[in-house]
Design an enzyme around this catalytic site. Structure first.
Site, PDB file in Angstrom:
ATOM      1  N   GLU A 185      64.907  51.594 -58.087  1.00  0.00           N
ATOM      2  CA  GLU A 185      66.072  53.009 -59.034  1.00  0.00           C
ATOM      3  C   GLU A 185      66.606  54.071 -57.934  1.00  0.00           C
ATOM      4  OE1 GLU A 185      67.467  52.830 -61.115  1.00  0.00           O
ATOM      5  OE2 GLU A 185      67.723  54.240 -62.155  1.00  0.00           O
ATOM      6  N   LYS A 239      70.357  54.809 -57.723  1.00  0.00           N
ATOM      7  CA  LYS A 239      70.523  55.978 -58.147  1.00  0.00           C
ATOM      8  C   LYS A 239      71.736  56.355 -56.386  1.00  0.00           C
ATOM      9  CE  LYS A 239      70.400  56.515 -60.878  1.00  0.00           C
ATOM     10  NZ  LYS A 239      69.841  55.400 -61.952  1.00  0.00           N
ATOM     11  N   LYS A 299      80.299  53.467 -67.303  1.00  0.00           N
ATOM     12  CA  LYS A 299      78.612  53.763 -67.779  1.00  0.00           C
ATOM     13  C   LYS A 299      78.361  52.422 -68.726  1.00  0.00           C
ATOM     14  CE  LYS A 299      75.051  56.227 -69.372  1.00  0.00           C
ATOM     15  NZ  LYS A 299      74.487  56.486 -68.089  1.00  0.00           N
ATOM     16  N   TRP A 342      88.907  51.184 -67.817  1.00  0.00           N
ATOM     17  CA  TRP A 342      88.407  51.083 -66.490  1.00  0.00           C
ATOM     18  C   TRP A 342      88.889  49.765 -65.951  1.00  0.00           C
ATOM     19  CZ3 TRP A 342      85.873  46.655 -64.660  1.00  0.00           C
ATOM     20  CH2 TRP A 342      84.561  46.991 -63.839  1.00  0.00           C
ATOM     21  N   HIS A 391      58.909  41.802 -42.218  1.00  0.00           N
ATOM     22  CA  HIS A 391      59.673  40.498 -42.678  1.00  0.00           C
ATOM     23  C   HIS A 391      61.052  40.783 -42.284  1.00  0.00           C
ATOM     24  CE1 HIS A 391      56.202  39.129 -43.406  1.00  0.00           C
ATOM     25  NE2 HIS A 391      55.563  40.004 -43.913  1.00  0.00           N
ATOM     26  N   ASN A 429      90.162  47.402 -75.848  1.00  0.00           N
ATOM     27  CA  ASN A 429      88.977  47.121 -74.603  1.00  0.00           C
ATOM     28  C   ASN A 429      88.560  45.947 -75.056  1.00  0.00           C
ATOM     29  OD1 ASN A 429      86.146  47.807 -73.610  1.00  0.00           O
ATOM     30  ND2 ASN A 429      85.986  48.023 -75.213  1.00  0.00           N
ATOM     31  N   GLY A 430      88.041  44.873 -73.865  1.00  0.00           N
ATOM     32  CA  GLY A 430      87.745  43.386 -73.204  1.00  0.00           C
ATOM     33  C   GLY A 430      88.561  43.088 -72.335  1.00  0.00           C
ATOM     34  N   ARG A 486      82.835  55.640 -70.339  1.00  0.00           N
ATOM     35  CA  ARG A 486      83.068  53.668 -70.137  1.00  0.00           C
ATOM     36  C   ARG A 486      84.546  53.355 -68.873  1.00  0.00           C
ATOM     37  NH1 ARG A 486      81.631  52.489 -75.610  1.00  0.00           N
ATOM     38  NH2 ARG A 486      82.849  50.274 -75.038  1.00  0.00           N
ATOM     39  N   GLU A 534      74.928  54.783 -55.868  1.00  0.00           N
ATOM     40  CA  GLU A 534      76.028  54.913 -56.829  1.00  0.00           C
ATOM     41  C   GLU A 534      76.863  55.792 -57.355  1.00  0.00           C
ATOM     42  OE1 GLU A 534      74.813  54.586 -61.345  1.00  0.00           O
ATOM     43  OE2 GLU A 534      73.352  54.766 -61.422  1.00  0.00           O
ATOM     44  N   CYS A 564      86.534  50.667 -70.909  1.00  0.00           N
ATOM     45  CA  CYS A 564      87.258  51.121 -72.026  1.00  0.00           C
ATOM     46  C   CYS A 564      86.639  51.393 -72.625  1.00  0.00           C
ATOM     47  CB  CYS A 564      88.314  49.651 -72.319  1.00  0.00           C
ATOM     48  SG  CYS A 564      89.732  49.414 -70.252  1.00  0.00           S
TER      49      CYS A 564
HETATM   50  O1  M6R Z   1      73.432  50.008 -70.544  1.00  0.00           O
HETATM   51  P1  M6R Z   1      72.453  48.997 -69.900  1.00  0.00           P
HETATM   52  O2  M6R Z   1      71.363  49.858 -69.764  1.00  0.00           O
HETATM   53  O3  M6R Z   1      72.774  48.357 -70.577  1.00  0.00           O
HETATM   54  O4  M6R Z   1      73.598  49.559 -68.496  1.00  0.00           O
HETATM   55  C1  M6R Z   1      72.925  48.809 -67.613  1.00  0.00           C
HETATM   56  C2  M6R Z   1      73.576  49.008 -66.227  1.00  0.00           C
HETATM   57  O5  M6R Z   1      74.764  49.328 -66.936  1.00  0.00           O
HETATM   58  C3  M6R Z   1      72.690  50.741 -66.107  1.00  0.00           C
HETATM   59  O6  M6R Z   1      71.802  50.748 -66.396  1.00  0.00           O
HETATM   60  C4  M6R Z   1      73.413  50.671 -64.534  1.00  0.00           C
HETATM   61  O7  M6R Z   1      72.727  50.033 -63.478  1.00  0.00           O
HETATM   62  C5  M6R Z   1      72.730  52.283 -64.597  1.00  0.00           C
HETATM   63  N1  M6R Z   1      74.324  53.588 -65.204  1.00  0.00           N
HETATM   64  C6  M6R Z   1      72.476  53.002 -62.808  1.00  0.00           C
HETATM   65  O8  M6R Z   1      72.212  54.059 -63.314  1.00  0.00           O
END
Ligand code: M6R
Length: 614
Positions: free
Chosen positions: A487, A491, A609, A77, A510, A106-107, A27, A494, A2
């Site tokens: 990673e 990507k 994010k 959010w 395994h 927010n929270g 957010r 997500e 949020c």
């Molecule tokens: O702001 P942060 O680096 O703490 O965020 C951690 C994760 O939420 C963030 O890296 C998330 O996995 C990425 N947006 C994925 O692309």
């Protein structure tokens, strides 16, 4: 999650609120809304879905709506209550027996159920399923009893448990906004004849670069001409102004189709900025300004989430190889409850792009329990984590708007390599010249990543075609290529919603090899050194079972070309740079697969994010 924004001052109120929300959409984008105040009452506009929907609704509002001088806005959010207009913020209270108030939050208010019952008992009717609405009613009751908006907020806050950044306005004081926070971030932007509030500085870069950070236990009252910061007990607080060096262009598309693509292309510059002033011409890593004694570090613990965790895994490899210090890398949401073991010689490295991930902040708190020293690796100046840590190593990627981390990943990896080099030198773990050689190789990161982007751009579309009929995919790697594979899989899943897992290639036999068929593409990150051969044999075993393979390999690697349907080529580079160059084609592959599926790569479903709730 949020985003909240507030403005008091001139008649550009609605424009500022909408621009602020646009820059905070990362957010959350389940719904968006505005509240503007006039002596007659508070008017709201709220819409489900992205901000564009709200912008459409505003076209139907009369001129009075746009001539107000104060307002608050919110991008949501959803936590409590599904995305709907009724659950969209701002939430209103009052009206019948007193002035209307509006609240954005927010929270999470943990005791909202109990407060809701109490308020209902006093005849208050609720219009939403949100936890936030209790704040609006608590405030309205107090304002109706004659309290000022600020007094009412302070009184209401005493009833709230949980995390919040909250901003409120009242029809009784239409040119005042009050706000406070506990755990969730809140900044005040300073202007001339106008002042601003937001969850993050990015919201306001088009209007100011001067900010005040509001701390837990403080309340701020802003008007067009004043900003008053005080404790909840009423003691005035003096806070130094913080000037950010990010420009407004950093949060604009600049001709790119999406922020993700723009940010992939910004990686060379982001790496250059992160290494500048820290990695000297001779390859010496200089972290002396951190004021952190590295010579007595006996153990390192890295806490992080998501992409930052993957950067931590690469950091572990670099630190153990170069500095010979044992490193544990833990997902922050686990570490915070693990009752962790350590002492003052343990360096806790918290990696967080946003600097406000709740779990990472809590993991730092857990490390404090055993007296660990905390180094924050973050991209966000003045963020919460910078205020919790003993030292801060800033990555200089600039604001990242796309939800998928790209440029912040490579800069986190660069920062961890700087730490590894500085730690190794402080501890005398390796001959200085050997470390300098690694440092000089690391200096090539911007140019090698630039080359990697050029090479991958040409082939990513072709590789994405392999995923047309895919039902899942596996990303394989060993050594430094393994975190890169993790990673790459993150990507892809997500932004394209295709189930994808990263695996150490040697683990295939395994279990995961059972998944292999023509609709589960294998992405093999071959990397450099002895493990390249081993990975190749693991991949051969999947090819023998009908796998379609995409390999990430050096452009001149004939063996990789022979086993793969498509090669995503990476430039020839020193071994220390292999994770940097290999990350790039995987980002572009995910991008192309998601685009081919017609998806919004910058705002993937269900995600935000900054993850500011547990
Ligand atoms: O702001 P942060 O680096 O703490 O965020 C951690 C994760 O939420 C963030 O890296 C998330 O996995 C990425 N947006 C994925 O692309």
């Amino acid at each position: 999650m949020c985003g909240i924004v507030g403005y008091v001052g001139g008649e550009r109120c609605v424009e500022v609120l909408m621009e602020g929300l646009k820059n905070l959409e990362y957010r959350g984008y389940d719904s968006a809304g505005l509240a503007v105040a006039s002596p007659g009452g508070i008017e709201t506009a709220r819409e489900v879905g992205p901000l564009n929907n709200l912008a459409g609704t505003l076209k139907g509002r009369d001129r009075d709506f746009f001539s107000v001088r104060a307002g608050v806005g919110h991008t949501r959010w959803a936590t409590h209550g599904r995305p709907s207009e009724a659950n969209a913020h701002p939430h209103k209270g009052g009206g019948a027996g007193g002035p209307e108030v509006a609240v954005v939050h927010n929270g999470i208010i943990e005791n909202h159920g109990e407060l809701r019952r109490e308020l209902r008992g006093r005849g208050i009717e609720f219009n939403s399923e949100t936890d936030t609405e209790v704040i609006a009613h608590l405030l309205a009751e107090r304002v109706a009893s004659g309290e000022s908006l600020k007094e009412a907020l302070v009184g209401a806050l005493k009833r709230l448990q949980g995390s919040f950044a909250v901003a409120a306005m009242s029809a009784a004081e239409p040119e005042t906004i009050v706000a406070a926070r506990n755990q969730s971030p809140l900044v005040v932007g300073l202007g001339e004849g106008e002042n601003f509030l937001a969850s993050a500085v990015q919201a306001l870069l088009g209007y100011t670069r001067r900010f005040l950070f509001v701390e837990n236990g403080e309340v701020v009252e802003i008007t067009g001409s004043s900003v008053g910061l005080s404790t909840l007990e009423g003691e005035p607080v003096q806070r130094e102004t913080f000037e950010v060096d990010w420009g407004a262009e950093a949060v604009e598309l600049g001709g790119y189709e999406d922020f993700m693509l723009k940010e992939i292309h910004e990686q060379p510059a982001a790496l250059g900025a992160t290494l500048a002033g820290r990695l000297m011409d001779d390859g010496c890593a200089d972290l002396s300004d951190l004021d952190l004694n590295l010579s007595d570090v006996r153990r390192v613990v890295v806490v992080a989430c998501g992409t930052a965790y993957h950067a931590g895994l690469l950091g572990k490899q670099a630190i153990e190889r170069l500095a010979r210090v044992p490193v544990e890398v833990t997902v922050a949401s686990e570490y915070r409850y693990a009752d962790p073991v350590g002492d003052e010689d343990t360096l806790v490295v918290a990696i967080s792009q946003s600097g406000e991930t709740t779990d990472t902040l809590a993991a730092v708190g857990a490390a404090r329990g055993f007296g660990g020293r905390v180094l924050a690796v973050t991209n966000t100046q003045g963020s919460l984590i910078t205020r919790e840590a003993d030292a801060v190593l800033l990555t200089k990627a600039g604001p990242e708007v796309g939800v998928a981390a790209t440029k912040t990943f490579v800069t986190q990896v660069a920062a961890m390599h700087l730490l590894a080099l500085a730690l190794a030198e402080a501890r005398g773990a390796r001959p200085v010249e050997e470390l300098r050689e690694v440092g000089r190789a690391l200096r090539l990161a911007p140019e090698k990543v630039e080359e990697a982007i050029g090479l991958a751009e040409e082939r990513a579309g072709e590789a994405a075609e392999v995923f047309e009929e895919a039902r899942c995919s596996l990303f394989l790697g060993r050594g430094a290529a393994f975190p890169v594979a993790l990673e790459g899989a993150l990507k892809l899943k997500e932004i394209s919603y295709l189930p994808s897992e990263g695996y150490p290639a040697g683990e295939m036999k395994h279990g995961p090899i059972a998944l292999v068929d023509g609709r589960c593409p294998m992405v093999a990150v071959l990397g450099e050194g002895v493990l390249r051969e081993k990975t190749l044999s693991n991949v051969e075993e999947t090819v023998a079972r009908g796998a379609r393979v995409i390999s990430v390999a050096r452009e001149d690697d004939a063996v990789a070309a022979a086993i793969a349907e498509v090669v995503l080529p990476v430039p020839k580079a020193p071994e220390v740079l292999s994770p940097f160059v290999a990350a790039v084609p995987l980002q572009l592959l995910a991008y192309r697969v998601a685009k081919a599926r017609g998806l919004n790569v910058d705002k993937p479903r269900n995600l935000a994010k900054s993850v500011t709730v547990e």
